[in-house]
Design an enzyme around this catalytic site. Structure first.
Site, PDB file in Angstrom:
ATOM      1  N   HIS A  64       0.837  -1.213   0.000  1.00  0.00           N
ATOM      2  CA  HIS A  64       0.000   0.000   0.000  1.00  0.00           C
ATOM      3  C   HIS A  64       0.862   1.249   0.000  1.00  0.00           C
ATOM      4  CE1 HIS A  64       0.954  -0.271   4.251  1.00  0.00           C
ATOM      5  NE2 HIS A  64       0.495   0.954   4.414  1.00  0.00           N
ATOM      6  N   LYS A  69       9.537  -2.726   3.218  1.00  0.00           N
ATOM      7  CA  LYS A  69      10.721  -2.644   4.076  1.00  0.00           C
ATOM      8  C   LYS A  69      10.675  -3.743   5.121  1.00  0.00           C
ATOM      9  CE  LYS A  69      14.261   0.007   5.376  1.00  0.00           C
ATOM     10  NZ  LYS A  69      15.082  -1.195   5.426  1.00  0.00           N
ATOM     11  N   LYS A 105       9.717  -8.930   4.710  1.00  0.00           N
ATOM     12  CA  LYS A 105      10.728  -9.605   5.531  1.00  0.00           C
ATOM     13  C   LYS A 105      11.415 -10.653   4.679  1.00  0.00           C
ATOM     14  CE  LYS A 105      12.222  -9.452   9.811  1.00  0.00           C
ATOM     15  NZ  LYS A 105      12.229  -8.265  10.703  1.00  0.00           N
ATOM     16  N   SER A 361      16.145   3.331   9.814  1.00  0.00           N
ATOM     17  CA  SER A 361      16.360   2.868   8.433  1.00  0.00           C
ATOM     18  C   SER A 361      15.715   3.833   7.446  1.00  0.00           C
ATOM     19  CB  SER A 361      15.752   1.481   8.230  1.00  0.00           C
ATOM     20  OG  SER A 361      16.643   0.494   8.669  1.00  0.00           O
TER      21      SER A 361
HETATM   22  P1  NAD Z   1      21.004 -10.754  16.999  1.00  0.00           P
HETATM   23  O1  NAD Z   1      21.312 -11.905  16.159  1.00  0.00           O
HETATM   24  O2  NAD Z   1      21.900  -9.562  16.949  1.00  0.00           O
HETATM   25  O3  NAD Z   1      20.895 -11.165  18.538  1.00  0.00           O
HETATM   26  C1  NAD Z   1      20.041 -12.131  19.055  1.00  0.00           C
HETATM   27  C2  NAD Z   1      20.720 -12.727  20.281  1.00  0.00           C
HETATM   28  O4  NAD Z   1      19.801 -13.594  20.957  1.00  0.00           O
HETATM   29  C3  NAD Z   1      21.958 -13.559  19.932  1.00  0.00           C
HETATM   30  O5  NAD Z   1      23.059 -13.089  20.686  1.00  0.00           O
HETATM   31  C4  NAD Z   1      21.543 -14.985  20.313  1.00  0.00           C
HETATM   32  O6  NAD Z   1      22.623 -15.766  20.763  1.00  0.00           O
HETATM   33  C5  NAD Z   1      20.542 -14.728  21.419  1.00  0.00           C
HETATM   34  N1  NAD Z   1      19.621 -15.831  21.685  1.00  0.00           N
HETATM   35  C6  NAD Z   1      19.128 -16.749  20.810  1.00  0.00           C
HETATM   36  N2  NAD Z   1      18.307 -17.616  21.442  1.00  0.00           N
HETATM   37  C7  NAD Z   1      18.299 -17.241  22.744  1.00  0.00           C
HETATM   38  C8  NAD Z   1      17.653 -17.756  23.898  1.00  0.00           C
HETATM   39  N3  NAD Z   1      16.833 -18.802  23.822  1.00  0.00           N
HETATM   40  N4  NAD Z   1      17.871 -17.147  25.084  1.00  0.00           N
HETATM   41  C9  NAD Z   1      18.685 -16.080  25.161  1.00  0.00           C
HETATM   42  N5  NAD Z   1      19.331 -15.548  24.097  1.00  0.00           N
HETATM   43  C10 NAD Z   1      19.134 -16.112  22.907  1.00  0.00           C
HETATM   44  O7  NAD Z   1      19.497 -10.348  16.622  1.00  0.00           O
HETATM   45  P2  NAD Z   1      18.779  -8.958  16.844  1.00  0.00           P
HETATM   46  O8  NAD Z   1      18.943  -8.160  15.602  1.00  0.00           O
HETATM   47  O9  NAD Z   1      19.160  -8.393  18.155  1.00  0.00           O
HETATM   48  O10 NAD Z   1      17.249  -9.431  16.859  1.00  0.00           O
HETATM   49  C11 NAD Z   1      16.624  -9.920  18.035  1.00  0.00           C
HETATM   50  C12 NAD Z   1      15.110  -9.769  17.899  1.00  0.00           C
HETATM   51  O11 NAD Z   1      14.789  -8.389  17.669  1.00  0.00           O
HETATM   52  C13 NAD Z   1      14.499 -10.544  16.739  1.00  0.00           C
HETATM   53  O12 NAD Z   1      13.201 -10.961  17.112  1.00  0.00           O
HETATM   54  C14 NAD Z   1      14.385  -9.484  15.654  1.00  0.00           C
HETATM   55  O13 NAD Z   1      13.380  -9.797  14.705  1.00  0.00           O
HETATM   56  C15 NAD Z   1      14.021  -8.280  16.486  1.00  0.00           C
HETATM   57  N6  NAD Z   1      14.298  -7.001  15.816  1.00  0.00           N
HETATM   58  C16 NAD Z   1      15.557  -6.682  15.401  1.00  0.00           C
HETATM   59  C17 NAD Z   1      15.778  -5.444  14.806  1.00  0.00           C
HETATM   60  C18 NAD Z   1      17.148  -4.981  14.404  1.00  0.00           C
HETATM   61  O14 NAD Z   1      17.292  -3.790  14.046  1.00  0.00           O
HETATM   62  N7  NAD Z   1      18.182  -5.790  14.474  1.00  0.00           N
HETATM   63  C19 NAD Z   1      14.705  -4.563  14.596  1.00  0.00           C
HETATM   64  C20 NAD Z   1      13.429  -4.929  15.039  1.00  0.00           C
HETATM   65  C21 NAD Z   1      13.248  -6.149  15.649  1.00  0.00           C
END
Ligand code: NAD
Length: 470
Positions: A64, A69, A105, A361
């Site tokens: 839309h 993104k 995504k 972003s």
């Molecule tokens: P990342 O890979 O940088 O970090 C995730 C961390 O979680 C890792 O260090 C991993 O080892 C740890 N982890 C995995 N399973 C685990 C568990 N069971 N218990 C404890 N720790 C655990 O990822 P991220 O970018 O920080 O993303 C994390 C969440 O945030 C995801 O759901 C992602 O969709 C969401 N998110 C990320 C962004 C972004 O800008 N990176 C933006 C919006 C939402």
């Protein structure tokens, strides 16, 4: 955890619950809810002397507004259902924070720990090639970003591949965000999601009526916080809470968790994990071998910042935190939501709380399209102007500021100052809009439903105005 759990169905369930509080017809609601385009890929990559067939996806949930993104996730748990759910959340997230994008995504079903950097580069570049071939990437089509398991390094591979396949495209840099600064990234993007989580929770904690409901005083200072996941989002969230005076009493990673009621120093824990390979064994803290147990620690604010579905109908009754801030996408199931509504726990929902990443972003995308760094044109002008004002005040009052005081007033905005300020404004406005919606309708039971109502109203209005192409 049920094997049949569908993350996309969970998002749709929350959507349906909220849709009842809007006035759109069933067809429009269905159009908003479904994923518009799904790209499913299987491509071969040479790993050592064997060929591996890699499964990957890109989903555009809503067009839309364009471009679409959404981040790209590397995890062996990636599947189509998950990518569809995350793409849908992106649509609602962008709508709530007024970022003019549709939701998308991507995901590659690999465990990045099992590959060398060279292998990961080949996989990322091949994935990008597939996206280019199918027109699922481009500054005006679809703009990926980092997510779980990816970061600046992967984004620069994506950019380089895209540019190689689209020579001479003047806006090519805007085809992906979350890039290193040297390749068109924006200052403040790396910590943006964590900072947005902090701004959102701080705003919620400043509202006396909400704090009365959960039996806490207003403000962040002194609040006890537990964070799950010390990656990009979790690490930065924890750091901003600590800097604001909160006590980080628990931190969890995939190998285990640590607990110290006196408070943990986030940076020291991070360095300890880097040096030893584990969060466990941090001096002065108690080890928790089952990382999920950390979610049940006694604290004021729980921040799940790892993956979806970690708090469900089974463990929700044991969660003690009166406030849960969903930094990860989908950490709570709909069953958990029901438990928390009954318990009076305040759940601050993912679909706006972790919008800091997409908000900044958006700023990066705008920077790439304008080809100029934020602050470049006005910084010096503002500093000169402010300096003249201070000079006049000093002359009129006969008093002189010391160098620190003068600098604090005269300082013109750098790129990072503007990015932080834009993010802070975005998160405050979004929090207030959702809470106002919640307050205005006594039948809305939780903040997630209020968030969905805000999002559906915004997206639905656009679909209604667009009409249907014959
Ligand atoms: P990342 O890979 O940088 O970090 C995730 C961390 O979680 C890792 O260090 C991993 O080892 C740890 N982890 C995995 N399973 C685990 C568990 N069971 N218990 C404890 N720790 C655990 O990822 P991220 O970018 O920080 O993303 C994390 C969440 O945030 C995801 O759901 C992602 O969709 C969401 N998110 C990320 C962004 C972004 O800008 N990176 C933006 C919006 C939402």
């Amino acid at each position: 955890m049920s094997k049949q759990y569908s993350f996309f169905n969970a998002v749709c369930k929350s959507f349906d619950k909220a849709a009842k509080f809007t006035s759109f017809d069933a067809g429009t609601l269905e159009q908003i809810k479904q994923c518009n385009s799904v790209l499913r890929m299987n491509f071969p990559v040479k790993i050592g002397d064997r060929i591996e067939v890699v499964k990957a996806y890109r989903v555009q949930h809503s067009q839309h507004k364009l471009p679409c993104k959404g981040g790209i996730r590397f995890s062996d748990m990636v599947n189509l259902d998950e990518v569809m759910a995350l793409a849908a959340l992106m649509t609602y997230k962008c709508a709530i924070v007024n970022v003019p994008f549709g939701g998308a995504k991507g995901g590659i079903s690999i465990n990045p720990r099992n590959y060398t950097a060279y292998d990961l580069e080949r996989i990322t570049r091949r994935y990008t090639t597939e996206l280019v071939k199918k027109k699922f990437i481009g500054p005006g089509e679809d703009v990926p970003a980092p997510d779980y398991g990816t970061g600046e390094r992967e984004m620069s591979w994506i950019l380089d591949t895209y540019m190689a396949m689209n020579p001479g495209e003047v806006d090519a840099m805007a085809c992906v965000t979350g890039k290193p600064i040297t390749q068109g990234g924006v200052r403040g993007r790396r910590e943006a999601t964590g900072l947005g989580v902090f701004y959102g929770i701080r705003e919620v904690c400043s509202m006396p009526d909400l704090m009365d409901k959960v039996g806490l005083s207003t403000g962040i200072d002194g609040k006890r916080v537990v964070v799950q996941g010390l990656g990009n989002v979790g690490y930065h969230s924890a750091k901003f809470f600590q800097e604001a005076g909160a006590r980080i009493v628990g931190l969890a990673e995939y190998e285990g968790a640590i607990h110290d009621p006196k408070g943990l120093d986030v940076e020291a824990v991070f360095q300890h994990r880097k040096a030893t390979g584990s969060i466990l064994g941090y001096p002065g803290a108690t080890n928790i071998t089952n990382n999920a147990d950390a979610l049940e620690l006694d604290c004021d604010i729980l921040i799940p910042a790892a993956l979806e579905n970690v708090i469900n109908g089974e463990n929700a009754p044991r969660i003690k935190a009166p406030i849960i801030g969903e930094a990860a996408n989908g950490p709570l199931t709909p069953e958990a939501d029901e438990v928390f509504i009954a318990k009076g726990t305040l759940v601050v929902p993912d679909m706006y709380l972790n919008a800091g990443g997409v908000t900044v972003s958006y700023f990066e995308w705008l920077k790439n399209l304008s080809h100029v760094r934020y602050g470049r044109l006005e910084k010096r002008f503002n500093e000169n102007q402010n300096g003249r004002i201070v000079d006049q005040i000093e002359k009129l009052t006969g008093k002189k500021l010391d160098d620190t005081q003068r600098l604090a007033i005269v300082h013109g905005p750098d790129e990072v100052d503007l990015v932080y300020s834009g993010l802070e404004e975005t998160m405050i406005v979004a929090t207030r809009e959702i809470v106002d919606c919640w307050r205005s309708n006594p039948d809305i039971q939780d903040m997630r439903t209020a968030g969905f109502v805000v999002a559906i109203n915004k997206v639905g209005t656009i679909y209604s105005q667009l009409g249907i192409f014959p």
